[in-house]
Write a protein that holds these residues in place. Structure first.
Motif, PDB file in Angstrom:
ATOM      1  N   ARG A 155      46.005  87.900  24.772  1.00 38.97           N
ATOM      2  CA  ARG A 155      44.883  88.809  25.358  1.00 38.97           C
ATOM      3  C   ARG A 155      45.090  89.139  26.706  1.00 38.97           C
ATOM      4  N   ILE A 156      44.324  90.311  27.292  1.00 34.70           N
ATOM      5  CA  ILE A 156      44.256  90.515  28.463  1.00 34.70           C
ATOM      6  C   ILE A 156      43.246  89.562  29.148  1.00 34.70           C
ATOM      7  N   VAL A 157      43.475  89.006  30.151  1.00 35.90           N
ATOM      8  CA  VAL A 157      42.762  88.131  30.847  1.00 35.90           C
ATOM      9  C   VAL A 157      42.119  88.788  32.202  1.00 35.90           C
ATOM     10  N   GLU A 158      42.948  89.737  33.023  1.00 32.86           N
ATOM     11  CA  GLU A 158      42.460  90.238  33.854  1.00 32.86           C
ATOM     12  C   GLU A 158      43.143  91.679  34.217  1.00 32.86           C
ATOM     13  N   LEU A 185      36.044  90.120  28.460  1.00 32.46           N
ATOM     14  CA  LEU A 185      36.286  90.658  29.853  1.00 32.46           C
ATOM     15  C   LEU A 185      35.207  91.204  30.498  1.00 32.46           C
ATOM     16  N   VAL A 186      34.691  90.902  31.620  1.00 28.27           N
ATOM     17  CA  VAL A 186      33.492  91.432  32.439  1.00 28.27           C
ATOM     18  C   VAL A 186      33.840  91.982  33.612  1.00 28.27           C
ATOM     19  N   THR A 187      33.205  92.880  34.063  1.00 26.72           N
ATOM     20  CA  THR A 187      33.415  93.437  35.484  1.00 26.72           C
ATOM     21  C   THR A 187      32.922  92.407  36.649  1.00 26.72           C
ATOM     22  N   CYS A 188      34.094  92.334  37.513  1.00 23.76           N
ATOM     23  CA  CYS A 188      33.778  91.675  38.583  1.00 23.76           C
ATOM     24  C   CYS A 188      34.086  92.087  40.091  1.00 23.76           C
ATOM     25  N   GLY A 189      33.996  93.462  39.809  1.00 26.42           N
ATOM     26  CA  GLY A 189      34.399  94.104  41.226  1.00 26.42           C
ATOM     27  C   GLY A 189      34.634  95.551  40.870  1.00 26.42           C
ATOM     28  N   LYS A 190      35.160  96.350  41.765  1.00 26.80           N
ATOM     29  CA  LYS A 190      35.287  97.709  41.484  1.00 26.80           C
ATOM     30  C   LYS A 190      36.334  98.106  40.552  1.00 26.80           C
ATOM     31  N   ASP A 191      36.529  98.598  39.440  1.00 32.30           N
ATOM     32  CA  ASP A 191      37.330  98.625  38.519  1.00 32.30           C
ATOM     33  C   ASP A 191      38.152  97.518  38.368  1.00 32.30           C
ATOM     34  N   HIS A 192      37.686  96.262  38.376  1.00 33.47           N
ATOM     35  CA  HIS A 192      38.196  95.013  38.319  1.00 33.47           C
ATOM     36  C   HIS A 192      37.274  94.185  37.338  1.00 33.47           C
TER      37      HIS A 192
END
Lengths: 325, 334
Positions: free
Chosen positions: A232-235, A305-312
């Motif tokens: 999976r994608i983690v970040e 996956l949740v947003t934790c910054g700009k495009d992050h």
């Protein structure tokens, strides 16, 4: 800007003697024209299978693309017929593999392999195709290109073989190049040359999907990074953000474990434990057993996956907006 | 490097005063036939006059690109290749040209960990048998096989419950732990690690490097750590030797070599390393490829790729020069 390639919820399974392995589990990402995206992770995390799945290069059986879509320049590569797909492969999407010697045919001269690829996708006389191929061998820095056209792959050094692969991958001006560990088998000095060359050849016209386990390589080559762990994608973040402020504990651990130049004996920061077997992924977060920040919720629920910054984005309860809950 | 007395030839070896390993002017050459009908053999000088010393409880990192001869050097010390010339003293006694029986005895003190952890383990033996084979051979078992094997497994961070498992049931990192357990089981003085962590993933690689460092502290081991990866070597070695086409071009303490490389080749190697989070200097240009060891350029082997090459480099091979506590083979410092 519209994405050149957009992968949505891709899942790929393999049947093994011990059971079915989900090697890629719900992977989504996009690449814009001219962008270079790094897909990093350790062996077995699913990064290479993801890359092969995009152009349906997975042997089936045992492999099977279970779900998802791969939109490339207005078509879904998972839906089009084989003939259309063959027109895309090598022409619009090309690949550079880790082992140039096993990717090139050992029985045919370099020149024949290059001109064959040209002839397959373009109407061109043999003579013109040969001249075109020679000009590309020169561009990728192969000395005495004219006579090297008549060489067999084994007669070239590893670095030279990889240059041939790169010429082959770039000469038809593809829109996307997928490079799977293109320099892992090469010396650092050769690696530096190859990267400088790929950057120059691409000239911001071509998009790059670079698969690697090496964070240093990603840093040199990519605008954006995806970190994969256990299928999976983690970040995912742009390169500066990821290196300045990694959000997922796995990404942080991975960065800390890279041996930096030191002046002698020095204990490194490692990630304890090992990657779980794909036959036996734990419930909840797959990094839980190695995570320094694990808490109860990680053992029962799957972080999305949740947003934790700009495009992050990161898949970790630590960055969840409702983490107190 | 501290001066030590040269070991006396009677074989009396004093770890406090003598070097553990002294390699002088070692050469390993291979003869190859060029073609089926051309009778003239070709000589490959894989190791061509190498000299270094290693103290007890110290680590020498041997770095260089593929084909530089670093692996052949390690294999020559292990007796797996035959030296063509030179002298090697290990624990004060000659190590080259030993009879099979003599070498067998020597192996107790001299062990090896190879790059590929799976192919260096016998697939038909379980962990217990693998890591106690040497102990049985030399009559060094303490307690039962199970007990001794369990202790070794705990020492290298393997679960004792896996004692009867076979190599294929382990991950790459665990397999390398088995190799390390076997290598240290006989309490050797020197372990030659040939690309021992190169095939491992970063997070596992860091674990294994830490294990090697911990074992060294516990047992006063010396390592000859052979690797192409300067980043790894700089975290494990006290001394570093840089090899190019069969010769050591620069050697000194790790801090000196990494912090202030003198030889243009060492400078190039360090500049070529991609460092995450740091922009590469535009000047870090690498040119050319390593020439074939069968046909090295005359003079200084590095001159065709060297940004600072002078006329003298094209025809005269540079001698070793001492420079600020290191040795360097380069006309710039002659």
């Amino acid at each position: 800007m519209k994405a050149l390639l957009s992968v949505d919820n891709l899942a790929i399974e393999f049947a093994t003697d011990e059971g079915v392995i989900r090697a890629v589990d719900g992977v989504s990402f996009a690449i814009r024209a001219g962008q270079s995206l790094g897909l990093v992770g350790e062996s077995g995390c699913g990064k290479s299978v993801t890359a092969l799945g995009l152009t349906r290069l997975i042997a089936s059986p045992p492999g099977r693309i279970v779900s998802g879509s791969v939109h490339f320049d207005g078509r879904d590569l998972l839906q089009i017929n084989t003939r259309e797909l063959r027109a895309v492969r090598g022409n619009e999407i090309s690949m550079i593999f880790q082992e140039p010697l096993s990717a090139l045919s050992p029985l045919h001269r370099i020149g024949r392999q290059l001109t064959e690829a040209i002839g397959f996708h373009h109407r061109m006389s043999k003579k013109a195709a040969r001249e075109y191929a020679v000009s590309w061998l020169q561009k990728v820095g192969i000395p005495d290109a004219q006579s090297r056209m008549d060489a067999y792959p084994f007669q070239l050094s590893g670095g030279m073989q990889q240059r041939v692969m790169i010429a082959m991958a770039l000469m038809l001006s593809p829109k996307l190049v997928i490079a799977d560990e293109p320099t892992t088998a090469l010396d650092v000095t050769t690696q530096a040359q190859i990267f400088a060359m790929i950057r120059e050849m691409m000239q911001n016209q071509t998009s790059l999907l670079l698969i690697t386990h090496d964070m240093g390589v990603v840093w040199e080559m990519c605008d954006r990074v995806i970190v994969m762990y256990a299928s999976r994608i983690v970040e995912t973040a742009d390169i500066e953000t990821l290196f300045a402020a990694p959000a997922h504990p796995y990404t942080r651990g991975l960065m800390a474990a890279i041996p930096k130049l030191a002046g002698g004996r020095n204990h490194l920061t490692d990630i304890p434990g090992q990657v779980p077997s794909p036959l036996d992924y734990p419930a909840g977060c797959r990094f839980q057993d190695r995570c320094p920040d694990v808490f109860d919720r990680c053992r029962t629920q799957d972080p999305a996956l949740v947003t934790c910054g700009k495009d992050h984005l990161a898949a970790c309860f630590l960055v969840y907006p409702d983490k107190e809950a | 490097m501290r001066e030590k007395t040269v070991a006396n030839p009677d074989g009396k070896w004093d770890p406090a005063n003598d070097f553990l390993l002294e390699v002088s002017d070692l050469k390993t050459w291979f003869e190859t036939k060029k073609g089926l009908f051309s009778g003239k053999p070709q000589r490959i000088r894989a190791v061509d006059g190498v000299r270094f010393c290693l103290e007890q409880n110290q680590t020498l990192g041997l770095v260089g690109e593929s084909g530089c001869g670093k692996t052949t050097l390690g294999r020559t010390l292990l007796g797996l290749e035959t030296a063509s010339a030179g002298d090697v003293r290990f624990r004060g006694r000659p190590l080259l040209y030993l009879s099979r029986k003599q070498m067998d005895q020597m192996r107790r003190h001299l062990q090896v960990v190879f790059q590929d952890p799976l192919s260096s383990l016998n697939p038909r033996m379980n962990v217990m048998d693998i890591i106690t084979e040497g102990l049985e051979r030399f009559g060094m078992l303490e307690g039962t096989k199970q007990e001794h094997a369990s202790r070794l497994m705990a020492e290298v961070g393997l679960d004792k419950a896996m004692i009867y498992r076979f190599p294929h049931e382990f991950s790459g990192g665990q397999r390398q732990r088995i190799n390390i357990a076997r290598a240290v089981s006989l309490r050797p003085d020197l372990v030659i690690c040939d690309e021992a962590v190169s095939a491992l993933d970063v997070s596992i690689q860091a674990q294994v490097i830490n294990l090697l460092l911990t074992l060294q502290e516990a047992h006063h081991l010396s390592y000859l750590f052979i690797s192409h990866d300067l980043g790894v070597v700089s975290n494990i070695a006290d001394q570093v030797a840089v090899m190019y086409l069969g010769r050591i071009v620069e050697a000194g303490t790790t801090a000196q070599i990494i912090g202030d490389p003198c030889h243009p080749y060492t400078q190039m190697l360090i500049a070529a390393l991609p460092v995450a989070g740091q922009k590469r200097a535009e000047s870090a240009q690498v040119k050319g490829e390593t020439p074939s060891p069968a046909d090295p350029p005359p003079g200084c082997h590095f001159h065709p790729r060297c940004p600072k090459a002078m006329e003298v480099c094209r025809h005269t091979s540079p001698d070793q020069t001492r420079l600020r506590d290191r040795t360097v083979c380069c006309h710039l410092y002659a």
